[in-house]
Design an enzyme around this catalytic site. Structure first.
Site, PDB file in Angstrom:
ATOM      1  CB  THR A   9      19.492  18.245  63.616  1.00  0.00           C
ATOM      2  OG1 THR A   9      19.081  17.483  64.737  1.00  0.00           O
ATOM      3  CG2 THR A   9      19.755  19.690  64.022  1.00  0.00           C
ATOM      4  CB  THR A  49      20.779  12.028  63.823  1.00  0.00           C
ATOM      5  OG1 THR A  49      21.854  11.878  62.893  1.00  0.00           O
ATOM      6  CG2 THR A  49      20.685  10.778  64.682  1.00  0.00           C
ATOM      7  CB  CYS A  50      17.081  15.229  66.054  1.00  0.00           C
ATOM      8  SG  CYS A  50      18.676  15.603  66.816  1.00  0.00           S
ATOM      9  CB  THR A  51      14.128  15.280  61.912  1.00  0.00           C
ATOM     10  OG1 THR A  51      14.239  16.499  62.663  1.00  0.00           O
ATOM     11  CG2 THR A  51      12.831  15.291  61.138  1.00  0.00           C
TER      12      THR A  51
END
Length: 170
Positions: free
Chosen positions: A46, A48-50
């Site tokens: 996703t 923000t996560c990546t």
């Protein structure tokens, strides 16, 4: 009940993928007798996560480990194959642990589950980070907004590790 500073993490099974395929990994084996930085993301791959959360920990890995931390791990409510693919794609393989909470049991047990159905994700984990010593939570940083990675980011964890080091040196 949500996990809090001073609480012991539950004994549970998470998953990874090794050369033989999916493998169980027990929380006592991950955290027992060690100092571990654990951070959680709502979903591998996703935005923000990546693009933000994971890179901060990868970029600051050596500095975090130099503060007396034995390991860094990320957990997400994803299957182990997705977590392995994310580790490979991100360059994080063999640098930090990628833990699959495939059924969300760990996330629910520590009270960090969040219904992100409005974003098309279903029930996932809140975004957080924690410092864990021998299975006991020493610091806990939970984001109010799952689309942000400031409170739970690597810079904040480094600040907390510095503050803890200063307190023990005094």
């Amino acid at each position: 009940m949500t996990i809090a500073i001073g609480d012991k993490l539950p004994e549970m099974t998470l998953k990874t993928v090794d050369a033989d395929g999916p493998a169980n990994v027990e929380t006592p084996d991950i955290f027992g007798g060690k100092t571990v930085v654990l951070f959680a993301v709502p979903g591998a791959f996703t935005p923000t996560c990546t693009l933000n959360h994971l890179p901060g920990y990868l970029d600051n890995r050596d500095e975090i480990l130099s503060k007396g931390v034995d390991a860094i791990a990320v957990v997400s409510v994803n299957d182990p194959f997705v977590m392995k693919a994310w580790a490979e794609q991100s360059g994080g393989m063999d640098k930090i642990g990628f833990l699959a909470d495939w059924d969300g049991a760990f996330t629910r047990a520590i009270g960090m589950d969040a219904d992100l159905s409005a974003a098309g994700l279903g029930v996932r984990t809140k975004r957080y980070s924690m410092l864990v010593e021998d299975g006991v939570v020493k610091s806990l940083n939970v984001e109010d907004n799952p689309g942000e990675a400031e409170i739970s980011g690597a810079a904040r964890m480094l600040q907390q590790l510095d503050e803890a080091g200063s307190a023990t040196a005094a």
